[in-house]
Design a protein around this motif. Sequence first.
Motif, PDB file in Angstrom:
ATOM      1  N   MET A   1      31.729  55.137  31.956  1.00  0.00           N
ATOM      2  CA  MET A   1      31.395  53.718  31.972  1.00  0.00           C
ATOM      3  C   MET A   1      32.667  52.920  32.268  1.00  0.00           C
ATOM      4  SD  MET A   1      29.753  51.221  29.034  1.00  0.00           S
ATOM      5  CE  MET A   1      29.130  52.591  28.160  1.00  0.00           C
ATOM      6  N   LEU A   2      32.511  51.850  33.015  1.00  0.00           N
ATOM      7  CA  LEU A   2      33.658  51.026  33.361  1.00  0.00           C
ATOM      8  C   LEU A   2      34.178  50.306  32.126  1.00  0.00           C
ATOM      9  CD1 LEU A   2      32.183  49.538  36.632  1.00  0.00           C
ATOM     10  CD2 LEU A   2      33.864  51.355  36.457  1.00  0.00           C
ATOM     11  N   ASP A   3      35.492  50.126  32.062  1.00  0.00           N
ATOM     12  CA  ASP A   3      36.086  49.493  30.884  1.00  0.00           C
ATOM     13  C   ASP A   3      35.650  48.039  30.720  1.00  0.00           C
ATOM     14  OD1 ASP A   3      37.500  48.691  33.144  1.00  0.00           O
ATOM     15  OD2 ASP A   3      39.419  48.603  32.075  1.00  0.00           O
ATOM     16  N   TRP A   4      35.414  47.323  31.826  1.00  0.00           N
ATOM     17  CA  TRP A   4      34.985  45.937  31.712  1.00  0.00           C
ATOM     18  C   TRP A   4      33.575  45.820  31.151  1.00  0.00           C
ATOM     19  CZ3 TRP A   4      30.816  44.679  34.671  1.00  0.00           C
ATOM     20  CH2 TRP A   4      30.593  45.392  35.852  1.00  0.00           C
ATOM     21  N   VAL A   5      32.740  46.836  31.387  1.00  0.00           N
ATOM     22  CA  VAL A   5      31.380  46.816  30.833  1.00  0.00           C
ATOM     23  C   VAL A   5      31.459  46.920  29.315  1.00  0.00           C
ATOM     24  CG1 VAL A   5      29.165  48.010  30.732  1.00  0.00           C
ATOM     25  CG2 VAL A   5      30.330  47.761  32.926  1.00  0.00           C
ATOM     26  N   GLU A   6      32.296  47.817  28.837  1.00  0.00           N
ATOM     27  CA  GLU A   6      32.464  47.982  27.390  1.00  0.00           C
ATOM     28  C   GLU A   6      33.083  46.726  26.777  1.00  0.00           C
ATOM     29  OE1 GLU A   6      31.569  49.504  24.038  1.00  0.00           O
ATOM     30  OE2 GLU A   6      31.089  50.604  25.861  1.00  0.00           O
ATOM     31  N   SER A   7      34.027  46.139  27.460  1.00  0.00           N
ATOM     32  CA  SER A   7      34.653  44.907  26.990  1.00  0.00           C
ATOM     33  C   SER A   7      33.623  43.780  26.893  1.00  0.00           C
ATOM     34  CB  SER A   7      35.780  44.519  27.948  1.00  0.00           C
ATOM     35  OG  SER A   7      36.306  43.283  27.616  1.00  0.00           O
ATOM     36  N   LEU A   8      32.777  43.656  27.904  1.00  0.00           N
ATOM     37  CA  LEU A   8      31.738  42.630  27.879  1.00  0.00           C
ATOM     38  C   LEU A   8      30.702  42.903  26.792  1.00  0.00           C
ATOM     39  CD1 LEU A   8      31.214  41.848  31.662  1.00  0.00           C
ATOM     40  CD2 LEU A   8      31.978  40.273  29.896  1.00  0.00           C
ATOM     41  N   ARG A   9      30.364  44.172  26.574  1.00  0.00           N
ATOM     42  CA  ARG A   9      29.428  44.495  25.480  1.00  0.00           C
ATOM     43  C   ARG A   9      29.992  44.050  24.143  1.00  0.00           C
ATOM     44  NH1 ARG A   9      27.182  50.567  25.975  1.00  0.00           N
ATOM     45  NH2 ARG A   9      26.857  50.148  23.785  1.00  0.00           N
ATOM     46  N   SER A  10      31.265  44.300  23.948  1.00  0.00           N
ATOM     47  CA  SER A  10      31.918  43.893  22.698  1.00  0.00           C
ATOM     48  C   SER A  10      31.928  42.366  22.566  1.00  0.00           C
ATOM     49  CB  SER A  10      33.335  44.438  22.667  1.00  0.00           C
ATOM     50  OG  SER A  10      34.022  43.965  21.553  1.00  0.00           O
ATOM     51  N   LEU A  11      32.240  41.675  23.650  1.00  0.00           N
ATOM     52  CA  LEU A  11      32.243  40.208  23.623  1.00  0.00           C
ATOM     53  C   LEU A  11      30.847  39.661  23.339  1.00  0.00           C
ATOM     54  CD1 LEU A  11      34.641  39.405  26.587  1.00  0.00           C
ATOM     55  CD2 LEU A  11      34.989  38.796  24.188  1.00  0.00           C
TER      56      LEU A  11
ATOM     57  N   TYR B   1      34.534  39.636  38.880  1.00  0.00           N
ATOM     58  CA  TYR B   1      34.169  39.164  40.226  1.00  0.00           C
ATOM     59  C   TYR B   1      35.276  39.484  41.219  1.00  0.00           C
ATOM     60  CZ  TYR B   1      29.750  36.602  40.017  1.00  0.00           C
ATOM     61  OH  TYR B   1      28.423  36.272  39.953  1.00  0.00           O
ATOM     62  N   GLU B   2      36.515  39.238  40.827  1.00  0.00           N
ATOM     63  CA  GLU B   2      37.643  39.500  41.718  1.00  0.00           C
ATOM     64  C   GLU B   2      37.879  40.998  41.877  1.00  0.00           C
ATOM     65  OE1 GLU B   2      41.047  37.317  40.331  1.00  0.00           O
ATOM     66  OE2 GLU B   2      39.946  35.417  40.351  1.00  0.00           O
ATOM     67  N   LYS B   3      37.849  41.729  40.776  1.00  0.00           N
ATOM     68  CA  LYS B   3      38.128  43.157  40.791  1.00  0.00           C
ATOM     69  C   LYS B   3      37.073  43.937  41.579  1.00  0.00           C
ATOM     70  CE  LYS B   3      39.571  46.174  37.117  1.00  0.00           C
ATOM     71  NZ  LYS B   3      39.348  46.541  35.726  1.00  0.00           N
ATOM     72  N   GLU B   4      35.816  43.619  41.342  1.00  0.00           N
ATOM     73  CA  GLU B   4      34.714  44.347  41.981  1.00  0.00           C
ATOM     74  C   GLU B   4      34.287  43.708  43.307  1.00  0.00           C
ATOM     75  OE1 GLU B   4      33.414  47.244  40.795  1.00  0.00           O
ATOM     76  OE2 GLU B   4      34.952  47.120  39.214  1.00  0.00           O
ATOM     77  N   LYS B   5      34.920  42.599  43.651  1.00  0.00           N
ATOM     78  CA  LYS B   5      34.636  41.876  44.892  1.00  0.00           C
ATOM     79  C   LYS B   5      33.170  41.471  45.021  1.00  0.00           C
ATOM     80  CE  LYS B   5      38.555  43.809  47.344  1.00  0.00           C
ATOM     81  NZ  LYS B   5      39.409  43.612  46.276  1.00  0.00           N
ATOM     82  N   PHE B   6      32.633  40.923  43.904  1.00  0.00           N
ATOM     83  CA  PHE B   6      31.275  40.374  43.926  1.00  0.00           C
ATOM     84  C   PHE B   6      31.309  39.074  44.725  1.00  0.00           C
ATOM     85  CE2 PHE B   6      30.150  42.332  39.531  1.00  0.00           C
ATOM     86  CZ  PHE B   6      29.931  43.563  40.135  1.00  0.00           C
TER      87      PHE B   6
ATOM     88  N   GLN C   1      24.459  41.149  40.374  1.00  0.00           N
ATOM     89  CA  GLN C   1      25.382  41.728  41.348  1.00  0.00           C
ATOM     90  C   GLN C   1      25.965  43.067  40.923  1.00  0.00           C
ATOM     91  OE1 GLN C   1      28.105  39.462  43.506  1.00  0.00           O
ATOM     92  NE2 GLN C   1      27.012  37.538  43.212  1.00  0.00           N
ATOM     93  N   MET C   2      25.838  43.429  39.691  1.00  0.00           N
ATOM     94  CA  MET C   2      26.449  44.684  39.255  1.00  0.00           C
ATOM     95  C   MET C   2      25.514  45.864  39.515  1.00  0.00           C
ATOM     96  SD  MET C   2      26.302  44.362  35.112  1.00  0.00           S
ATOM     97  CE  MET C   2      27.415  43.020  35.126  1.00  0.00           C
ATOM     98  N   ASP C   3      26.075  47.041  39.398  1.00  0.00           N
ATOM     99  CA  ASP C   3      25.278  48.243  39.645  1.00  0.00           C
ATOM    100  C   ASP C   3      24.196  48.389  38.582  1.00  0.00           C
ATOM    101  OD1 ASP C   3      26.300  50.382  37.509  1.00  0.00           O
ATOM    102  OD2 ASP C   3      28.038  49.241  38.225  1.00  0.00           O
ATOM    103  N   ARG C   4      23.218  49.214  38.884  1.00  0.00           N
ATOM    104  CA  ARG C   4      22.033  49.356  38.041  1.00  0.00           C
ATOM    105  C   ARG C   4      22.369  49.797  36.616  1.00  0.00           C
ATOM    106  NH1 ARG C   4      16.659  50.988  40.300  1.00  0.00           N
ATOM    107  NH2 ARG C   4      15.326  51.051  38.492  1.00  0.00           N
TER     108      ARG C   4
END
Length: 170
Positions: free
Chosen positions: A1-11, A70-75, A90-93
């Motif tokens: 799992m991407l680290d930003w996904v885990e960070s957002l889950r925590s937030l 958005y910047e990192k994943e170029k959304f 915009q994120m993956d499934r």
Amino acid sequence: MLDWVESLRSLFTNEIDCYKRLLELEGKKRAAIHSADGKSLESLVKDSYHIMVEASELERIRMKTIEDVYEKEKFTKDESSITLTNFLNQMDRESNFKLKTFALELKKVVADLKDAIIINDKLLKTRKEFLQTTVDSLQELSRENVYTSHKQPTRRGQGQKGAIILNATA
């Protein structure tokens, strides 16, 4: 799992917790309004303020994290401001599935909190109008002519005072 996904889950989890605490305080405020407990209401408002500051900071961090993603994943940005729904679309499934539950819960809790705040605001306004009407009526009654033993009408306030008792805790 991407680290930003885990960070957002925590937030999301922390933000949901803040808004649930605010919702609980709104319930306590409603009880304080009904019982005309001004001291408790004042204390609850102070507590709410501190939690709102905390929630605001968490929201700021969440939005900053989303902008970074958005910047990192170029959304692609469709609008001038980033929305949570656009971001989730915009994120993956797999990432979407993991975050969507938290996002939906956050939206529900915030909607419930908004409703509770509106109800409490209406209750406070109704209580204020009731008290103002009561005070106005008592003041009007104190101005009525009162007949004394001298058979001349006098105005209350000149020789006679009417008792006005108010609920000091409201």
